[in-house]
Design a protein around this motif. Structure first.
Motif, PDB file in Angstrom:
ATOM      1  N   ALA A  40      -8.919  -6.190   6.344  1.00 20.73           N
ATOM      2  CA  ALA A  40      -9.676  -6.180   5.090  1.00 20.73           C
ATOM      3  C   ALA A  40      -9.211  -7.276   4.138  1.00 20.73           C
ATOM      4  O   ALA A  40     -10.023  -7.852   3.396  1.00 20.73           O
ATOM      5  N   LEU A  98      -4.181   5.981   7.116  1.00 30.03           N
ATOM      6  CA  LEU A  98      -4.973   4.751   7.123  1.00 30.03           C
ATOM      7  C   LEU A  98      -4.274   3.717   8.003  1.00 30.03           C
ATOM      8  O   LEU A  98      -3.127   3.364   7.754  1.00 30.03           O
ATOM      9  N   VAL A 111      -8.683   5.436  -2.771  1.00 28.14           N
ATOM     10  CA  VAL A 111      -7.819   4.543  -3.524  1.00 28.14           C
ATOM     11  C   VAL A 111      -7.795   5.019  -4.971  1.00 28.14           C
ATOM     12  O   VAL A 111      -8.825   5.054  -5.639  1.00 28.14           O
ATOM     13  N   CYS A 127       0.860  -1.193   0.000  1.00 26.01           N
ATOM     14  CA  CYS A 127       0.000   0.000   0.000  1.00 26.01           C
ATOM     15  C   CYS A 127       0.888   1.233   0.000  1.00 26.01           C
ATOM     16  O   CYS A 127       1.725   1.409   0.889  1.00 26.01           O
ATOM     17  N   TRP A 130     -13.873   4.381   4.845  1.00 23.90           N
ATOM     18  CA  TRP A 130     -13.146   4.764   6.066  1.00 23.90           C
ATOM     19  C   TRP A 130     -12.734   6.234   5.985  1.00 23.90           C
ATOM     20  O   TRP A 130     -12.867   6.969   6.970  1.00 23.90           O
ATOM     21  N   TYR A 131     -12.235   6.643   4.850  1.00 24.01           N
ATOM     22  CA  TYR A 131     -11.865   8.055   4.683  1.00 24.01           C
ATOM     23  C   TYR A 131     -13.097   8.957   4.764  1.00 24.01           C
ATOM     24  O   TYR A 131     -13.072  10.016   5.413  1.00 24.01           O
ATOM     25  N   LEU A 156      -6.136  -2.384   7.062  1.00 29.02           N
ATOM     26  CA  LEU A 156      -5.801  -3.077   5.816  1.00 29.02           C
ATOM     27  C   LEU A 156      -5.615  -4.573   6.046  1.00 29.02           C
ATOM     28  O   LEU A 156      -6.074  -5.401   5.250  1.00 29.02           O
ATOM     29  N   SER A 168     -14.659  -0.137   1.040  1.00 24.98           N
ATOM     30  CA  SER A 168     -14.556   0.017   2.494  1.00 24.98           C
ATOM     31  C   SER A 168     -13.430   0.967   2.871  1.00 24.98           C
ATOM     32  O   SER A 168     -13.547   1.726   3.835  1.00 24.98           O
ATOM     33  N   ILE A 169     -12.324   0.937   2.122  1.00 27.78           N
ATOM     34  CA  ILE A 169     -11.229   1.880   2.393  1.00 27.78           C
ATOM     35  C   ILE A 169     -11.682   3.303   2.116  1.00 27.78           C
ATOM     36  O   ILE A 169     -11.465   4.215   2.925  1.00 27.78           O
ATOM     37  N   ASN A 170     -12.340   3.494   0.971  1.00 23.25           N
ATOM     38  CA  ASN A 170     -12.860   4.833   0.666  1.00 23.25           C
ATOM     39  C   ASN A 170     -13.897   5.261   1.696  1.00 23.25           C
ATOM     40  O   ASN A 170     -13.985   6.440   2.053  1.00 23.25           O
ATOM     41  N   ALA A 218      -0.564   5.780   1.910  1.00 22.54           N
ATOM     42  CA  ALA A 218      -1.513   5.790   3.027  1.00 22.54           C
ATOM     43  C   ALA A 218      -0.787   6.195   4.304  1.00 22.54           C
ATOM     44  O   ALA A 218      -0.149   5.365   4.951  1.00 22.54           O
ATOM     45  N   VAL A 241      -2.894   4.883  -2.831  1.00 22.99           N
ATOM     46  CA  VAL A 241      -3.835   5.714  -2.088  1.00 22.99           C
ATOM     47  C   VAL A 241      -3.419   7.171  -2.224  1.00 22.99           C
ATOM     48  O   VAL A 241      -2.246   7.515  -2.066  1.00 22.99           O
TER      49      VAL A 241
END
Length: 695
Positions: free
Chosen positions: A226, A218, A260, A212, A250-251, A223, A246-248, A215, A275
């Motif tokens: 996930a 994050l 992402v 990654c 979280w932000y 991660l 889910s990452i987007n 980030a 990211v």
């Protein structure tokens, strides 16, 4: 993140685009699709009339991209008829699907039933006898579960079915959309037993590692959680799309400018996430005119505004953090402010422009009130007040307050200068310098004189104190003050003793001088129905000069509010102790509106120590009106005789007592108004009227 040791990238990465397809690609898709239909129709007609001339080497090629896009991670599948000599450039996107129809060397006639007649919308159909799923080399897949995933994805294609090119294309899309395959090539082979339709697929790699990049905020644990379930398994692009969402998310949930921006899959099963997080490049302040909205010159120093911000240059910008910064600046009550993020010149960075509209900072005010220390009647406790305040002195958010309160007995003249945040201090420490001349009723401890006249305690005070947050919801204050105090009669003549011969000063002189070190710790609670409050303070007399008083005084208060259905229970407890060479007016007075209701102010007792407990149940009645039932109890812990002159015994104060009663509360523009009717343990009744919550 830590580098992946032992990983070498020997092939070009497979890129998964996250952006939408341009409109011109969709237009080309529809045009090529119609060309495919015409090509199939011509091919079938040629087979029908010239079957003996059909040869495997006589093929045509036509690339077609499907307009179906079911996943943001999937690219557009392609259907083509393989041919020699013609070469169409491969799509830059990750996935391509190909459809080729081949014939064996022997010629076949339409009478064998390999080709069907026209389908809906005039499309020619091909009769398929068998449908298989194989790898890209035409061999059986090693993993039968992947073969079943591909077969289960098929909707139109089945054994002994007549298919159009569009139906085959749709099933190609469905196999790709299952997420397990990076390519799919449908191959139709004409045999003596019928046309065999083979979907040659290439499964995705197994997930062996994750990289990654970019980030900074994050959490790595997020991660890991996930991707943990997918480690060692074939990469499913649908699942990968959910992880990216889910990452987007979280932000987004935290108001952070991040997402992402790209995904690469390398040989060896290494997934690389790119990211993009927007860092703060610059923060500027722009003052706007309140009437015109045009830029203007401001009174406040920009550094004063920027010092309130928790957002700093180089940090990843968060809208939630920006909102807290706006609230902090608004709490200064000097300006209206908004934050406008703008794209900076550098990629991935943002400039913050703070639009500030200043409010008037200086004002005069006047008011009136009732002193709680009056024991005779309410009218004698009335006082008026006048004040001038400048809330933005020198443009640095510094405060200057000059106030005067004047009543028949009480009076206070005060000058306060406050710097709410000392420059250069990173702990948000404030400084307050105070000069005060006050006169308050002495009847709390000494009562009225024999001729019903009253005495007052005069104090001249000057000092400085510092305050700062200690931890969330806790604050502390420390200060040093010089004070001169003495007693006076109604004609402002100084007194050393009262009518009963009790001393009014500790030194025996007309005035007591003292240097006081003060420390206070406050937990204000959250203000909710179930919140708590705790305050403890201490005063220490420092005998820098022998004649100055030496004593220690500690006082503490705690309260707890609990919701009981529609009602609310409030419990309060306070206590204190003083030791050393202290003047009698520093003793603790028990009884009154903010102590034991049903008694006059200080009528229960005055002691070296004390404890007072109170409980009340309140219930909403109508609009801002609230009804209350209460009970109070106070005790001097048998310390009344320890006060110099024992003024409590001379006035027949019992040292303990309780009261109970009912009342109403009204939330008004002037604040909380309290009207309470109480009975005490001596069967006396008393009406109490006050502003604000009980102390």
């Amino acid at each position: 993140m830590h580098e992946n040791d032992g990983v070498s990238f020997t092939s070009s990465p497979l890129k998964i685009p996250l952006s939408q397809t341009p409109a011109f690609q969709l237009t080309g898709t529809r045009h090529l699709a119609f060309q495919l239909i015409d090509s199939l129709r011509n091919r079938f007609n040629n087979v029908k009339h010239h079957s003996t001339q059909f040869n495997v080497s006589a093929q045509s090629e036509l690339g077609v991209r499907s307009s179906t896009r079911r996943s943001p991670l999937l690219c557009f599948a392609s259907v083509s008829l393989a041919a020699e000599k013609q070469s169409i450039g491969r799509s830059p996107l990750l996935y391509s699907a190909f459809l080729s129809l081949t014939q064996p060397d022997s010629t076949e006639s339409t009478q064998d039933g390999h080709l069907a007649t026209a389908g809906p919308f005039g499309e020619e159909r091909v009769l398929v006898g068998e449908v298989l799923v194989r790898n890209k080399d035409g061999e059986e897949l090693e993993r039968k579960d992947l073969e079943m995933e591909a077969l289960n994805a098929l909707k139109a294609c089945g054994a002994n079915s007549a298919l159009t090119a569009w139906e085959v294309q749709e099933d190609v899309d469905r196999i790709i959309d299952s997420g397990y395959f990076s390519s799919c090539m449908p191959v139709a082979v004409d045999s003596r037993d019928g046309i065999r339709l083979v979907f040659q697929v290439e499964p995705n790699q197994e997930l062996r590692g994750l990289v990654c990049e970019g980030a900074n905020v994050l959490p790595s644990k997020f991660l890991e959680n996930a991707f943990r379930d997918g480690h060692g398994k074939v990469v499913n692009l649908k699942r990968l799309g959910q992880v990216i969402s889910s990452i987007n998310g979280w932000y987004m949930d935290r108001g952070i400018f991040g997402l992402v921006s790209g995904v690469d899959i390398f040989s060896g099963g290494i997934v690389r996430l790119k990211v993009a997080e927007s860092e703060v490049n610059d923060i500027s302040v722009r003052f706007l005119d309140r009437k015109t909205g045009e830029p203007t010159k401001g009174k406040t120093k920009p550094a004063t505004i920027l010092s309130q911000l928790t957002t700093k240059k180089g940090q990843v910008y968060s809208r939630l953090q920006g909102k807290r910064d706006v609230d902090a600046i608004s709490a200064m009550s000097l300006m209206d402010v908004s934050i406008l993020p703008q794209s900076a010149g550098d990629a991935g960075k943002v400039d913050l422009i703070m639009n500030v509209v200043e409010r008037p900072s200086g004002r005069f005010s006047a008011g009136a009130g009732i002193s709680s220390g009056i024991t005779s009647d309410l009218l004698s406790g009335l006082f008026g007040s006048f004040a001038y305040s400048e809330r933005n002195l020198f443009g640095k958010n510094q405060k200057l307050n000059v106030s005067l309160e004047r009543g028949q007995i009480d009076s206070t003249f005060r000058i306060n200068y406050t710097d709410p945040w000392i420059e250069g201090n990173d702990k948000q420490t404030s400084r307050t310098i105070t000069v005060q001349n006050s006169r308050s009723s002495g009847t709390l401890v000494h009562g009225n004189q024999h001729d019903n006249s009253s005495l007052s305690i005069g104090r001249v005070t000057a000092g400085v104190e510092f305050s700062r947050p200690l931890r969330p919801k806790w604050s502390g204050t420390a200060g040093l003050f010089f004070q001169r105090a003495g007693a006076h009669d109604e004609k402002k003549n100084p007194l050393i003793k009262d009518f009963y011969g009790s001393p009014l000063t500790a030194s025996g002189k007309l005035y007591d001088d003292m240097l006081l070190a003060k420390v206070e710790c406050v937990y204000p609670g959250s203000g909710n129905k179930g919140s708590s409050m705790f305050i403890i303070n201490m005063e220490q007399g420092l005998p820098v000069i022998p004649d100055w008083l030496y004593f220690n005084r500690v006082n503490a208060r705690v309260s707890k509010s609990v919701k009981l259905g529609p009602a609310r229970l409030l419990l309060r407890l306070s206590g204190g102790h003083v030791v050393g060479n202290f003047p009698p007016h520093e003793a603790f007075a028990i009884g009154g509106t903010n102590s034991v209701r049903g008694y006059k102010e200080g009528a229960v007792g005055s002691g070296q120590s004390y404890v007072v407990g109170s409980s009340e149940v309140s219930l909403k009645m109508l609009g801002p009106v609230e009804g209350v039932i209460f009970a109070d109890y106070g005790h001097d812990l048998w310390s009344g005789p320890n006060v110099p002159g024992n003024p409590a015994a001379a006035r027949n104060k019992r040292g303990s007592g309780y009261g109970y009663g009912i009342g109403i509360r009204l939330n008004s523009p002037l604040g909380l108004l309290r009207l309470e009717y109480a009975f005490n343990d001596r069967f006396a009744k008393r009406l109490h009227f006050a502003f604000g919550n009980p102390k």
